[in-house]
Enzyme design. Structure first.
Site, PDB file in Angstrom:
ATOM      1  N   ASP A   1     -63.983   6.797 -51.441  1.00 32.45           N
ATOM      2  CA  ASP A   1     -62.589   6.683 -51.867  1.00 32.45           C
ATOM      3  C   ASP A   1     -61.817   7.923 -51.427  1.00 32.45           C
ATOM      4  OD1 ASP A   1     -63.329   4.364 -53.144  1.00 32.45           O
ATOM      5  OD2 ASP A   1     -63.578   5.327 -55.095  1.00 32.45           O
TER       6      ASP A   1
HETATM    7  N1  URA Z   1     -68.294   4.679 -55.769  1.00 36.42           N
HETATM    8  C1  URA Z   1     -66.994   4.898 -56.040  1.00 36.42           C
HETATM    9  O1  URA Z   1     -66.499   4.487 -57.090  1.00 36.42           O
HETATM   10  N2  URA Z   1     -66.254   5.584 -55.149  1.00 36.42           N
HETATM   11  C2  URA Z   1     -66.763   6.090 -53.999  1.00 36.42           C
HETATM   12  O2  URA Z   1     -66.036   6.728 -53.235  1.00 36.42           O
HETATM   13  C3  URA Z   1     -68.128   5.858 -53.739  1.00 36.42           C
HETATM   14  C4  URA Z   1     -68.872   5.147 -54.629  1.00 36.42           C
END
Ligand code: URA
Length: 240
Positions: free
Chosen positions: A106
């Protein structure tokens, strides 16, 4: 391997651009089998000929693999109309090598992100059937408990319809704010955040610390990258 232009071979290492390769050749610093080559558009087979720059062998790799310590604020994408992507953190020579992120983090997640142009291996690493482990360090609001660990281990079904395979939650510190390591063998959208939110412990911070057996290199400061070693690339290829 077929013969390739010397400037292409040099730029594939990520150390020199094609223009720099041309300059090295003009200055007599680029040698093929001990003979100076004054034109970098000449071709050679890197598996047959010894190519050197200033006496040092050029380590030609057909594919490029890098480990990036991703900072928050960058999208795991190759292009984005609005904001910065992780490719903006790489030098121009590497941006021209068609690298793409192996899976997504993310925008606000930090840590280990692999980038490559070796599509077959990258896609195999991401295949749900391969069960490649990804480990995340997280800080959450709320006190993590043994019940949370059991729920993760059993495989959670979330109200939003997400079915999660068994995962590991290892509590590092429990309190009004808790810290933990989460190990997933799959990578669904916002998965760590959704699983922890479903337990009533929203994520405050998330960092990937390991993927496919490779640890985040702590000598890399945020936003910096390094090439994977030949041994690390070999390890990934063996996994798939
Ligand atoms: N899980 C998440 O919620 N975000 C990420 O960036 C990676 C795994």
């Amino acid at each position: 391997m077929a013969k390739q232009r010397l400037d292409k071979i040099l730029s594939a290492t990520g150390r020199w651009s094609r223009r720099e390769a041309g300059e090295l050749a003009r200055r007599g610093q680029l040698l093929v089998d001990g003979v100076p080559v004054h034109d970098a558009s000449m071709k050679a087979d890197p598996e047959v000929s010894e190519i050197t720059v200033n006496g040092e062998p050029v380590n030609y790799q057909e594919f490029t693999w890098v480990m990036l310590n991703k900072p928050a604020g960058y999208l795991s994408a190759t292009e984005d109309g609005k904001g910065a992507t992780v490719l903006d953190l790489l030098p121009k020579e590497l941006q021209r090598r068609n690298l793409f992120p192996v899976g997504r983090l993310d925008k606000d997640t930090e840590g280990l992100l692999l980038l490559t142009n070796e599509g077959v291996v990258a896609h195999a690493l991401l295949s749900p059937r391969r069960h490649v482990d990804k480990v995340y360090y997280t800080r959450v609001t709320g006190c993590l408990t043994a019940d949370d660990c059991t729920a993760f281990a059993e495989g959670m079904s979330l109200e939003d319809g997400l079915h999660c395979q068994p995962a590991e939650l290892k509590i590092l510190r429990a309190g009004p704010e808790s810290e933990a390591l989460v190990t997933l063998r799959e990578g669904k959208f916002h998965q760590v955040k959704r699983m922890l939110a479903a337990r009533g412990k929203p994520v405050l911070y998330l960092e990937r610390v390991q993927m496919a057996g490779l640890d985040l290199d702590r000598t890399l400061s945020r936003g910096n990258f390094r090439f994977l070693t030949a041994k690390e690339v070999e390890h990934l290829r063996k996994l798939v």
